[in-house]
Design a protein around this motif. Structure first.
Motif, PDB file in Angstrom:
ATOM      1  N   THR A  10      -6.375  -0.584   9.456  1.00 48.36           N
ATOM      2  CA  THR A  10      -5.388  -1.624   9.769  1.00 48.36           C
ATOM      3  C   THR A  10      -5.100  -2.481   8.552  1.00 48.36           C
ATOM      4  OG1 THR A  10      -6.073  -1.713  12.083  1.00 48.36           O
ATOM      5  CG2 THR A  10      -4.903  -3.630  11.227  1.00 48.36           C
ATOM      6  N   MET A  11      -6.130  -2.860   7.843  1.00 48.01           N
ATOM      7  CA  MET A  11      -5.970  -3.780   6.719  1.00 48.01           C
ATOM      8  C   MET A  11      -5.164  -3.155   5.581  1.00 48.01           C
ATOM      9  SD  MET A  11      -7.466  -6.475   7.848  1.00 48.01           S
ATOM     10  CE  MET A  11      -7.574  -7.508   6.393  1.00 48.01           C
ATOM     11  N   THR A  12      -5.331  -1.866   5.350  1.00 54.79           N
ATOM     12  CA  THR A  12      -4.636  -1.219   4.237  1.00 54.79           C
ATOM     13  C   THR A  12      -3.235  -0.751   4.597  1.00 54.79           C
ATOM     14  OG1 THR A  12      -5.700   0.882   4.827  1.00 54.79           O
ATOM     15  CG2 THR A  12      -6.779  -0.472   3.149  1.00 54.79           C
ATOM     16  N   ASN A  13      -2.889  -0.858   5.897  1.00 57.51           N
ATOM     17  CA  ASN A  13      -1.547  -0.504   6.352  1.00 57.51           C
ATOM     18  C   ASN A  13      -0.710  -1.782   6.397  1.00 57.51           C
ATOM     19  OD1 ASN A  13       0.791   0.179   7.719  1.00 57.51           O
ATOM     20  ND2 ASN A  13      -0.241   1.407   9.283  1.00 57.51           N
ATOM     21  N   LEU A  14       0.095  -2.011   5.375  1.00 51.82           N
ATOM     22  CA  LEU A  14       0.822  -3.280   5.285  1.00 51.82           C
ATOM     23  C   LEU A  14       1.806  -3.478   6.420  1.00 51.82           C
ATOM     24  CD1 LEU A  14       1.487  -3.675   1.448  1.00 51.82           C
ATOM     25  CD2 LEU A  14      -0.310  -4.686   2.855  1.00 51.82           C
ATOM     26  N   GLN A  15       2.295  -2.411   7.000  1.00 51.55           N
ATOM     27  CA  GLN A  15       3.213  -2.543   8.128  1.00 51.55           C
ATOM     28  C   GLN A  15       2.515  -3.240   9.298  1.00 51.55           C
ATOM     29  OE1 GLN A  15       5.237   1.066   9.062  1.00 51.55           O
ATOM     30  NE2 GLN A  15       6.457   0.176  10.702  1.00 51.55           N
TER      31      GLN A  15
END
Length: 647
Positions: A10-15
């Motif tokens: 979740t954290m690395t998915n900027l969307q």
């Protein structure tokens, strides 16, 4: 097991991560707010945002962000994240995040090769000071940390741009520096718990962009000033605390101060505790000791109507009578000054709105329910009766008592109700004449005033209140109940507003209602069929003309949509109250299912709280202010009521 927890995916998915915001506040109205990956997406975001009363009545962003860089074997890994024009993100530090949780304080774990570092953030309760603790959990060789502060020194409503008048001077202080970019601002102290070398390397970082401002149709880019960087070495297992504040910190005490602030925090380990934590964020105290309820973050002030609607839920529902009484002491002073025609000595905004006095009586009645009629009469009885007499004696500039027992207001040219948006200098919803919730509140106030009057000494007063209340009740039913069983939103002469709006729900929810049980049922039924969403009641039915459910686009477009179909959780609170009163325990499971829609929101928009409003159509996206007092308050009050009906 953490409640508010997100993994690396979740954290690395900027969307996903850029839509999740985090708010920390203190008691002065200062705050720290950003996304969970520390990428500012609003002009209101910043690590240290404080009021500067010497300049104006707004908050000001002093420290926008702080980039931390991990250096090993000469290789630098910057953990920061900024969005620049052209949808470019740099330096993409989010890719090193392995976990995030927000149990007591926001905690981020980074992994860079063999380095594991933990970052924890806390905002000091009674000082304008942000504290960040960095702990080197694991490392296999010498590690250096470099910190680069991004300074703004501007109003939270404006932008800063590269200029030649910025003051580049700084002074060394214990384990850090202090600086002030422009005249009139306080000095910003940036200090560490141990010695850090400061390297003066002034530069402007140009074209930083805020996508939330783009969405709102505003200018969206600015330049931030970086005076240089701090650097220090750190060993495995060691922690260092960074402090940014408007007053000097004591470096040797920063570790203990950080621990103390963490200990003072209540865990956000479930839905209820998240809301309690959010409730405390609206507490504000000025230098004179007056206590307020802030209407919301990041741009609202202490508004009178919001105060009286939100205060019971934010305090009495969570057994915090002390803050209720303290805030009411401040608000009561303001009400007295307003009724006496004196200048206000308190910063309670919009107190002149015609329904404010009526909501104040409702607010006091909630105190009577919790603490008893006698205790309430002793503390607030005279204020209630004085408010009633003020209105009866036609002293309010925009609330007149008519011969039929109803109250009337003029809202043609300026909005006078909570539906207060304007377009082209005119109210979008020009509610005027006999307004439905004003008169439901007026009837409620009259009946409650009967209980506040001393029946032994004032039997004549009680009789007059009873007679006026009965006249009001008869006129209310005759004026507002239409042939379809729901209530007109307002009636102005021969004009009757047939729009299906949520303001009728108050007449069904109040303890003293002018409606019969059958009339209440019809109101609840139409609200259920046409207005109810998982995020509260819509401000307008989809079947009514002008329905505009999506609160998106530039300011003009959003103004037109603000009360034309958007959904509001605080209205849902009164809806749930009306359902429980009418149907008792048989509706408990239904109300519990409604609560799921609000609990889901703890993990979106702004973590652990409720935003200002939602789109009226699926997927019911949260919009507006990131945290809104009336919404948090009413859901807390609903949770309390549910518990009472369970037993």
């Amino acid at each position: 097991m953490s409640y508010l927890k997100f993994e690396a995916a979740t954290m690395t998915n900027l969307q996903e991560s850029l839509s999740k915001e985090l708010l920390r506040t203190n008691r002065s109205g200062a705050y720290s707010c950003s996304t969970i990956v520390d990428c500012n997406t609003r002009k209101y975001h910043g690590l240290l945002v404080v009021p500067v009363p010497e300049l104006d009545d707004e908050n000001h962003v002093l420290l926008s962000s702080l980039d931390c860089t991990v250096i090993q074997h000469g290789a630098a890994f910057n953990l920061g994240l900024h969005k620049y024009q052209g949808n470019n993100f740099s330096p993409k530090g989010h890719k090193y995040i392995r976990a995030f949780n927000c149990d007591k304080v926001p905690t981020t774990v980074y992994r860079v090769g063999g380095v594991v570092m933990k970052k924890e953030v806390v905002f000091q309760h009674y000082e304008d000071r942000i504290l960040i603790r960095y702990t080197l959990v694991d490392a296999h060789s010498t590690t250096t940390l470099r910190f680069r502060p991004f300074l703004a020194f501007r109003s939270a409503r404006q932008f800063t741009h590269e200029n030649s008048i910025v003051n580049r001077d700084y002074q060394e202080v214990d384990n850090g520096i202090k600086t002030c970019l422009y005249a009139g601002y306080p000095e910003l102290y940036m200090q560490f718990s141990r010695k850090a070398e400061f390297v003066f390397e002034p530069d402007w970082y140009r074209g930083i962009e805020y996508p939330k401002e783009q969405e709102r149709g505003y200018a969206s880019s600015e330049d931030l000033y970086v005076p240089g960087y701090f650097e220090l070495s750190i060993r495995k297992g060691e922690s260092v605390v960074f402090a940014a504040s408007t007053s000097a910190s004591k470096p040797r005490g920063l570790h203990a101060l950080f621990d103390k602030e963490v200990d003072d925090r209540s865990p956000r380990d479930n839905f209820f505790h998240c809301l309690v934590n959010a409730a405390h964020q609206f507490h504000v105290e000025d230098k004179s000791g007056d206590k307020y309820i802030l209407a919301g973050y990041p741009w609202f002030k202490a508004r009178a109507r919001d105060t009286f609607i939100a205060l019971p839920g934010l305090t009495l529902s969570i057994e915090e009578k002390g803050y209720y009484e303290a805030a009411m002491k401040t608000a009561g002073k303001g009400l007295r000054e307003f009724m006496d025609g004196k200048p206000l000595s308190v910063k309670l905004y919009e107190i002149e709105q015609p329904d404010v006095l009526l909501w104040a009586v409702w607010c006091i009645q909630q105190y009577a329910k919790e603490e008893g009629v006698e205790a309430c009469r002793t503390k607030y009885g005279k204020l209630v009766l004085d408010i009633i007499n003020y209105i009866k004696n036609q002293r309010h500039p925009n609330l007149t008592l008519e011969a039929n027992g109803l109250v009337k207001t003029d809202g043609r040219d300026r909005p006078v109700t909570w539906m207060n948006s304007m377009s082209n200098g005119r109210p979008v919803v020009p509610r005027t004449g006999y307004v439905v919730e004003f008169n439901a509140l007026w009837y409620h106030a009259l009946k409650f005033a009967e209980t506040m009057a001393d029946k032994e000494k004032g039997s004549a007063q009680v009789s007059k209140l009873q007679a006026l209340a009965e006249k009001c009740r008869e006129s209310f039913v005759k004026t507002f109940v239409n042939e379809h069983g729901y209530l007109f939103d307002y009636v102005d002469g021969q004009e009757q507003d047939w729009s299906v709006r949520p303001n009728m729900i108050f007449a069904a929810a109040f303890d003293y209602s002018p409606l019969s049980q059958d009339q209440k049922k019809k109101v609840i039924d139409i609200c259920t069929r046409e207005l109810l969403t998982p995020k509260g009641l819509r401000s307008l039915s989809p079947k009514s003309g002008g329905y505009t459910p999506m609160y998106v686009g530039p300011q003009v477009q959003r103004d037109l949509a603000y009360h034309q179909g958007t959904a509001w959780p605080w209205l849902g609170g009164f809806y749930m109250e009306a359902c429980l009163k009418l149907y008792k325990r048989t509706r408990l499971s239904f109300i519990e299912r409604q609560m799921v829609g609000y609990e889901d929101e703890m993990f979106y928009h702004c973590l652990g709280t409720l935003p200002e409003l939602f789109d009226g159509n699926p997927p019911f996206h949260g919009r507006g202010a990131v945290s809104f007092a009336m919404n948090v308050a009413e859901i807390l009050r609903s949770l309390e009521q549910m518990e009472k009906y369970k037993y």
